[in-house]
Design a protein around this motif. Structure first.
Motif, short mmCIF file in Angstrom:
data_model
loop_
_atom_site.label_atom_id
_atom_site.label_comp_id
_atom_site.label_asym_id
_atom_site.label_seq_id
_atom_site.Cartn_x
_atom_site.Cartn_y
_atom_site.Cartn_z
N SER A 188 0.83 -1.20 0.00
CA SER A 188 0.00 0.00 0.00
C SER A 188 0.86 1.25 0.00
O SER A 188 0.53 2.24 -0.66
CB SER A 188 -0.97 -0.02 1.19
OG SER A 188 -0.25 0.02 2.38
N GLU A 189 2.00 1.22 0.70
CA GLU A 189 2.89 2.39 0.70
C GLU A 189 3.44 2.67 -0.69
O GLU A 189 3.57 3.82 -1.11
CB GLU A 189 4.06 2.18 1.67
CG GLU A 189 3.67 2.10 3.13
CD GLU A 189 3.37 3.46 3.74
OE1 GLU A 189 3.31 4.45 3.00
OE2 GLU A 189 3.18 3.52 4.97
N THR A 190 3.78 1.60 -1.40
CA THR A 190 4.34 1.77 -2.74
C THR A 190 3.26 2.23 -3.70
O THR A 190 3.49 3.10 -4.53
CB THR A 190 4.95 0.46 -3.24
OG1 THR A 190 5.83 -0.04 -2.24
CG2 THR A 190 5.73 0.66 -4.51
N GLY A 191 2.08 1.62 -3.56
CA GLY A 191 0.99 1.92 -4.49
C GLY A 191 0.59 3.38 -4.51
O GLY A 191 0.23 3.92 -5.56
N ILE A 192 0.68 4.07 -3.35
CA ILE A 192 0.23 5.46 -3.32
C ILE A 192 1.30 6.43 -3.78
O ILE A 192 1.05 7.62 -3.90
CB ILE A 192 -0.23 5.88 -1.90
CG1 ILE A 192 0.90 5.70 -0.91
CG2 ILE A 192 -1.47 5.13 -1.50
CD1 ILE A 192 0.61 6.30 0.44
N ARG A 193 2.51 5.91 -4.02
CA ARG A 193 3.57 6.82 -4.45
C ARG A 193 3.88 6.63 -5.91
O ARG A 193 4.24 5.54 -6.33
CB ARG A 193 4.85 6.55 -3.63
CG ARG A 193 4.75 7.09 -2.23
CD ARG A 193 5.94 6.60 -1.43
NE ARG A 193 5.92 7.16 -0.10
CZ ARG A 193 5.15 6.75 0.88
NH1 ARG A 193 4.33 5.74 0.67
NH2 ARG A 193 5.19 7.32 2.06
#
Lengths: 187, 506
Positions: B497-502
């Motif tokens: 999720s952290e990667t997906g939003i960036r």
């Protein structure tokens, strides 16, 4: 996650409105016809291998003057090995099929595979560089295709997902493309 | 695009390019032939290489005459070729770094070999051999200014904002002679140099004409017992120890010389958003690394490093690594040698959004030592069985030593493997003999993988692998084995999720 940074504010909110039906966050199996494709490919491999092995056995039998009994044993051995490979090619695909799945959601695409050595690979939308949809001759005759997801990664520079029906592969490709574009615009 | 200076002007290479191209061809084609001619007169294929020198000279001339580049509004356009014309467009946004290589001749004439590197492939997108320093400066300015302008102002950690141009240059790392000596001691270059020299020696065989019998007579006439005036076995032992010691000292000396020549005057400067590193005594290398292009940062500390309170800091960028052509393992150094207590400061400047000090470290599965020890014991068993077949019962000793080593290794492995997920990055450190710590910011994560082998599942463990562009092809990365299965899944979910939003930016 309590310790999430303020970057959450600039989160590129996924547009819930027009999420296609394939991106529902459900684990989906690949097309069941892929079992038949795998079996056919296995049968061809088995046939090629066993014919080659038979050639070898015949040469050995001719070159060395063996008795009838030895000859029969050689042939029986060849038959046994070929049958074992053939049986594996018949029985393995349905097992393998049960352990392959993929999932599309707001974050990206995730594939799972492996019966003994399992691996779950996740590619976020914004990390998809480009995608290919490939069809080999056997796949084409069954209406299946392989989706290749290319990333800028090193070990996972390309993530293959085979055994999809051609339409589904195209739909996933279009979805990834559209999602990637939307995100790069936002970013 | 705001600036249009020189955007339509075609530039050609520096006139001295011909000289340097011919020089390079001479080094590659003439030198081997000459060496062979001197040491080994007679037919050798190296001499045939010399004939190729003529087309190489013609090629150099053609290249100089046809090579043109243009600094467009937002791309670098390179044209070359006479028979087959080739035009290459390299968007500034894709340029990772512009590196300079200057050997003493380059410096004498105030020119440099320029390498324009992008993320694609493992070789530079364009090698310009050679440009004058002023044209290099103009190119750098244009490329990096346009790139900065191309980036949206909200992007990145640009607290410096738009006045990057005026930002003061600050030295972050500078190597002294002590560091160079230590660098030599920790590298094994001496060994490689000797091996290479041996290879050449073997090939050329300059002693081929020396009468072997004569040498043998000389050597056997020296009696160690006689010349040292001590009984035989002791003398032999002393001789062996002495020779080993001498070889060691010689190798270290060679390594130190190598390090001193290669990394002489290493400095890392911060200039706005960019990092400039510069080093080399004879061949001077200047690399520009935009700070936000760092994909992975690795801190290493071997036993010698730790003894002297030093560490080495390396980074991976997406492009081909700076440094010499074809040196795949030569990753970019932020600091080949740095005091351990200065690392925190350096990190704050280089990765301002990663706070190493406040990282909450989590261990891998503690019971993993049982798995690691089993592997060690299996290895010891195979090894001692092999020796046992030849030597008999003495192999038992090997087995015992193997088991002891395996258990020490297993305990220490688990004790030193930790990971942390901070607000902006994932960090993994491992290794007890040579310690490594790698930092990957979420923004730079490409692919996440969770892997379970049958043994993992039997022990309810899993591995998490974080893949990035330019991920440690040879080095350390965030590749965590022996995690508790639950921890692995939780970590994977968080990272996804952290990667997906960036959004990803090179």
């Amino acid at each position: 996650m309590s310790d999430q940074p303020e970057t959450t504010a600039e989160r590129t909110s996924p547009a819930e409105v027009e999420v296609p039906s394939i991106a529902d966050g459900q684990d989906r199996p690949i097309d069941p016809r892929s079992v038949a494709v795998q079996r056919l490919a296995g049968a061809i491999t088995t046939a090629v291998l066993s014919v080659a092995a038979l050639g070898g056995v015949v040469i050995v039998l001719i070159a060395s003057s063996t008795t009838w009994l030895e000859g029969a044993l050689w042939l029986a051995g060849w038959l046994g090995v070929s049958a074992a490979i053939g049986l594996f090619a018949l029985l393995w695909p349905p097992v393998r099929y049960r352990y392959i799945s993929y999932r599309l959601d707001a974050n990206g695409i995730q594939t799972r595979k492996g019966v003994w050595w399992k691996s779950t690979v996740n590619v976020p939308h914004s990390r998809v560089q480009h995608t290919d949809v490939q069809q080999g001759p056997i796949e084409r005759s069954f209406g299946l295709a392989t989706l290749l997801i290319h990333t800028a990664g090193t070990q996972h520079a390309m993530i293959p997902l085979s055994g999809l029906s051609h339409d589904v592969a195209l739909a996933i490709r279009d979805y990834l493309l559209q999602e990637g574009e939307r995100r790069s615009e936002d970013g | 695009m705001a600036d249009s200076t020189g955007s339509t002007r075609l530039h050609s290479l520096h006139p001295l390019s011909m000289l340097f191209s011919i020089g390079l061809a001479a080094k590659r084609l003439l030198l081997p032939g000459l060496i062979v001619l001197v040491f080994r007169p007679g037919g050798q294929y190296e001499i045939w290489l010399m004939i190729l020198f003529v087309p190489a000279v013609v090629g150099a001339l053609a290249k100089y005459l046809s090579f043109r580049y243009r600094l467009g509004p937002d791309e670098l356009i390179i044209r070359e070729g006479i028979v087959t014309r080739n035009e290459r467009h390299v968007p500034y946004a894709r340029i990772q770094n512009i590196d300079l290589v200057q050997n003493p001749f380059h410096r004498w004439f105030k020119v440099a070999e320029v390498r324009v590197e992008t993320a694609s492939g493992d070789r530079p997108e364009a090698i310009m051999r050679v440009l004058s320093l002023s044209s290099v400066e103009a190119m750098r300015e244009q490329v990096f200014r346009q790139k900065r302008a191309a980036r949206p102002p909200s992007a990145q950690v640009d607290s410096v904002g738009e006045e990057v141009e005026a930002a003061p240059v600050e030295t972050l790392v500078q190597l002294g002679w002590r560091d160079l000596v230590l660098l030599g001691m920790t590298s094994h270059r001496g060994l490689t140099m000797v091996a290479a020299a041996m290879g050449v020696f073997w090939q050329l065989d300059p002693l081929g004409d020396v009468d072997e019998g004569w040498v043998r007579d000389r050597v056997t006439s020296i009696d160690p017992a006689e010349s040292l005036a001590v009984p035989g076995p002791v003398a032999t032992a002393l001789l062996v120890v002495g020779v080993v010691l001498m070889i060691f000292v010689l190798l270290s000396l060679l390594s130190v010389i190598w390090a001193a020549v290669r990394y002489y005057g290493f400095t890392l400067r911060e200039c706005g958003d960019d990092l400039h590193s510069e080093y080399g005594l004879l061949t001077r290398i200047t690399a520009t690394i935009p700070r936000h292009r760092i994909q992975v940062l690795t801190i290493r500390g071997g036993p010698i490093h730790r003894w002297f309170g030093r560490r080495a800091v390396q980074i991976e960028t997406a492009g081909h690594r700076g440094g010499e052509e074809g040196q795949g393992t030569d990753r970019l150094w932020l600091a080949p040698m740095i005091e351990a207590d200065k690392i925190e400061d350096l990190l704050r400047r280089v990765l301002p959004d990663v706070d190493l000090a406040s990282a909450r470290w989590r261990p891998i599965a503690l019971r993993a030592w049982k798995r690691i020890i089993k592997r060690g014991i299996a290895l010891a068993l195979v090894l001692s069985a092999g020796v046992g077949a030849l030597a008999g019962l003495e192999a038992l000793a090997i087995f015992v030593v193997g088991v002891v080593l395996a258990s020490v290794h297993a305990r220490l492995y688990v004790k030193h493997a930790w990971y942390a997920v901070t607000a902006e990055a994932v960090i993994y450190r491992s290794g007890w003999w040579s310690r490594k710590l790698s930092i990957v910011r979420f923004e730079k994560i490409q692919v996440l993988a969770l892997e379970e082998s049958p043994f993992d599942r039997w022990n309810r463990m899993a591995a998490v692998r974080v893949d990035t562009a330019g991920a440690g092809r040879v080095g350390h990365g965030v590749d965590i084995r022996y995690l508790e299965a639950g921890d692995a899944v939780a970590m994977m979910e968080r990272l996804v999720s952290e990667t997906g939003i960036r959004p990803f930016r090179w």
